[in-house]
Design a protein around this motif. Structure first.
Motif, PDB file in Angstrom:
ATOM      1  N   ASN A  67       0.843  -1.188   0.000  1.00  0.00           N
ATOM      2  CA  ASN A  67       0.000   0.000   0.000  1.00  0.00           C
ATOM      3  C   ASN A  67       0.882   1.242   0.000  1.00  0.00           C
ATOM      4  OD1 ASN A  67      -1.802   2.137   0.783  1.00  0.00           O
ATOM      5  ND2 ASN A  67      -3.197   0.570   1.543  1.00  0.00           N
ATOM      6  N   VAL A  68       0.557   2.192  -0.843  1.00  0.00           N
ATOM      7  CA  VAL A  68       1.335   3.423  -0.923  1.00  0.00           C
ATOM      8  C   VAL A  68       1.383   4.143   0.423  1.00  0.00           C
ATOM      9  CG1 VAL A  68      -0.574   4.899  -1.694  1.00  0.00           C
ATOM     10  CG2 VAL A  68       1.774   5.469  -2.338  1.00  0.00           C
ATOM     11  N   LYS A  69       0.364   3.953   1.252  1.00  0.00           N
ATOM     12  CA  LYS A  69       0.362   4.590   2.575  1.00  0.00           C
ATOM     13  C   LYS A  69       1.458   4.029   3.480  1.00  0.00           C
ATOM     14  CE  LYS A  69      -4.007   3.717   3.192  1.00  0.00           C
ATOM     15  NZ  LYS A  69      -5.353   3.634   3.807  1.00  0.00           N
ATOM     16  N   ASP A  70       2.033   2.895   3.106  1.00  0.00           N
ATOM     17  CA  ASP A  70       3.114   2.275   3.874  1.00  0.00           C
ATOM     18  C   ASP A  70       4.475   2.471   3.218  1.00  0.00           C
ATOM     19  OD1 ASP A  70       1.167   1.247   5.655  1.00  0.00           O
ATOM     20  OD2 ASP A  70       0.861  -0.485   4.346  1.00  0.00           O
ATOM     21  N   ALA A  71       4.563   3.332   2.234  1.00  0.00           N
ATOM     22  CA  ALA A  71       5.799   3.483   1.452  1.00  0.00           C
ATOM     23  C   ALA A  71       6.999   3.827   2.323  1.00  0.00           C
ATOM     24  CB  ALA A  71       5.620   4.542   0.362  1.00  0.00           C
ATOM     25  N   LYS A  72       6.800   4.622   3.345  1.00  0.00           N
ATOM     26  CA  LYS A  72       7.927   5.034   4.187  1.00  0.00           C
ATOM     27  C   LYS A  72       8.590   3.834   4.849  1.00  0.00           C
ATOM     28  CE  LYS A  72       9.242   8.673   7.326  1.00  0.00           C
ATOM     29  NZ  LYS A  72       8.784   9.845   8.059  1.00  0.00           N
ATOM     30  N   SER A  73       7.796   2.839   5.221  1.00  0.00           N
ATOM     31  CA  SER A  73       8.359   1.655   5.869  1.00  0.00           C
ATOM     32  C   SER A  73       8.679   0.528   4.885  1.00  0.00           C
ATOM     33  CB  SER A  73       7.402   1.148   6.951  1.00  0.00           C
ATOM     34  OG  SER A  73       6.167   0.762   6.388  1.00  0.00           O
ATOM     35  N   LEU A  74       8.174   0.592   3.666  1.00  0.00           N
ATOM     36  CA  LEU A  74       8.416  -0.463   2.681  1.00  0.00           C
ATOM     37  C   LEU A  74       9.810  -0.407   2.071  1.00  0.00           C
ATOM     38  CD1 LEU A  74       5.075  -0.578   0.642  1.00  0.00           C
ATOM     39  CD2 LEU A  74       6.008  -2.388   2.082  1.00  0.00           C
ATOM     40  N   PHE A  75      10.387   0.783   1.987  1.00  0.00           N
ATOM     41  CA  PHE A  75      11.653   0.960   1.289  1.00  0.00           C
ATOM     42  C   PHE A  75      12.691   1.567   2.223  1.00  0.00           C
ATOM     43  CE2 PHE A  75       8.118   1.686  -1.682  1.00  0.00           C
ATOM     44  CZ  PHE A  75       8.300   0.580  -2.487  1.00  0.00           C
ATOM     45  N   LEU A  76      13.867   0.961   2.260  1.00  0.00           N
ATOM     46  CA  LEU A  76      14.927   1.469   3.122  1.00  0.00           C
ATOM     47  C   LEU A  76      15.607   2.694   2.532  1.00  0.00           C
ATOM     48  CD1 LEU A  76      16.559  -1.907   4.209  1.00  0.00           C
ATOM     49  CD2 LEU A  76      14.986  -0.460   5.517  1.00  0.00           C
ATOM     50  N   GLY A  77      15.883   2.654   1.255  1.00  0.00           N
ATOM     51  CA  GLY A  77      16.591   3.751   0.617  1.00  0.00           C
ATOM     52  C   GLY A  77      15.671   4.704  -0.106  1.00  0.00           C
ATOM     53  N   LYS A  78      16.280   5.496  -0.982  1.00  0.00           N
ATOM     54  CA  LYS A  78      15.523   6.459  -1.773  1.00  0.00           C
ATOM     55  C   LYS A  78      15.567   6.080  -3.241  1.00  0.00           C
ATOM     56  CE  LYS A  78      15.979  10.573   1.049  1.00  0.00           C
ATOM     57  NZ  LYS A  78      15.995  12.015   0.940  1.00  0.00           N
ATOM     58  N   PHE A  79      14.609   6.592  -3.966  1.00  0.00           N
ATOM     59  CA  PHE A  79      14.567   6.498  -5.415  1.00  0.00           C
ATOM     60  C   PHE A  79      14.905   7.872  -5.962  1.00  0.00           C
ATOM     61  CE2 PHE A  79      11.703   3.294  -3.815  1.00  0.00           C
ATOM     62  CZ  PHE A  79      11.973   2.195  -4.608  1.00  0.00           C
ATOM     63  N   ASP A  80      15.457   7.916  -7.168  1.00  0.00           N
ATOM     64  CA  ASP A  80      15.671   9.223  -7.783  1.00  0.00           C
ATOM     65  C   ASP A  80      14.333   9.900  -8.035  1.00  0.00           C
ATOM     66  OD1 ASP A  80      18.517   9.101  -7.933  1.00  0.00           O
ATOM     67  OD2 ASP A  80      18.312   7.716  -9.621  1.00  0.00           O
ATOM     68  N   TYR A  81      13.368   9.121  -8.515  1.00  0.00           N
ATOM     69  CA  TYR A  81      12.056   9.658  -8.859  1.00  0.00           C
ATOM     70  C   TYR A  81      10.942   8.795  -8.273  1.00  0.00           C
ATOM     71  CZ  TYR A  81      14.945  11.786 -12.498  1.00  0.00           C
ATOM     72  OH  TYR A  81      15.930  12.465 -13.166  1.00  0.00           O
ATOM     73  N   VAL A  82       9.855   9.445  -7.933  1.00  0.00           N
ATOM     74  CA  VAL A  82       8.627   8.752  -7.551  1.00  0.00           C
ATOM     75  C   VAL A  82       7.550   9.218  -8.517  1.00  0.00           C
ATOM     76  CG1 VAL A  82       6.882   8.410  -5.776  1.00  0.00           C
ATOM     77  CG2 VAL A  82       9.292   8.559  -5.117  1.00  0.00           C
ATOM     78  N   PHE A  83       6.916   8.271  -9.176  1.00  0.00           N
ATOM     79  CA  PHE A  83       5.891   8.555 -10.174  1.00  0.00           C
ATOM     80  C   PHE A  83       4.595   7.914  -9.689  1.00  0.00           C
ATOM     81  CE2 PHE A  83       3.877   7.778 -14.394  1.00  0.00           C
ATOM     82  CZ  PHE A  83       3.978   9.054 -14.923  1.00  0.00           C
TER      83      PHE A  83
END
Length: 111
Positions: A67-83
């Motif tokens: 769920n996009v609402k859990d994105a902060k905890s789903l990914f450890l690092g960063k992406f250059d872009y979020v679409f």
């Protein structure tokens, strides 16, 4: 379908890691173009049948059911872009600002 290159040229001229939110086999606007530009695409999709349908798509480097609402905890690092192509219309108005804030924390360049 409109050409988004004039609006978001960075996605095409400075490719990078890209979190693409909301996709299914028959609905994933600009996935061909974003992949063709050299972006490394991670798809986040909430609905299991869509995830299963995309499992063999070679344009997708990583495919995550969540769920996009859990994105902060789903990914450890960063992406250059979020679409965030699909999904905002499924959130309550009160959920959009905090979800965008979490997504901003996962983007190194642009959301």
């Amino acid at each position: 379908m409109h050409d988004i290159r004039p609006i978001l040229p960075e996605l095409f001229y400075i490719p990078g890691t890209l979190l693409y939110i909301g996709a299914r086999v028959d609905a994933h606007s600009w996935l061909d173009e974003l992949y063709g530009a050299g972006n490394q695409i991670t798809v986040l999709e909430v609905w299991q049948p869509n995830v299963e349908g995309l499992a063999t798509d070679n344009r997708i480097k990583n495919l995550i059911q969540g769920n996009v609402k859990d994105a902060k905890s789903l990914f450890l690092g960063k992406f250059d872009y979020v679409f965030w192509w699909h999904g905002p219309e499924h959130l309550a108005n009160s959920e959009i600002a905090p979800t965008l804030s979490d997504l901003e924390s996962k983007s190194a360049r642009m959301i």
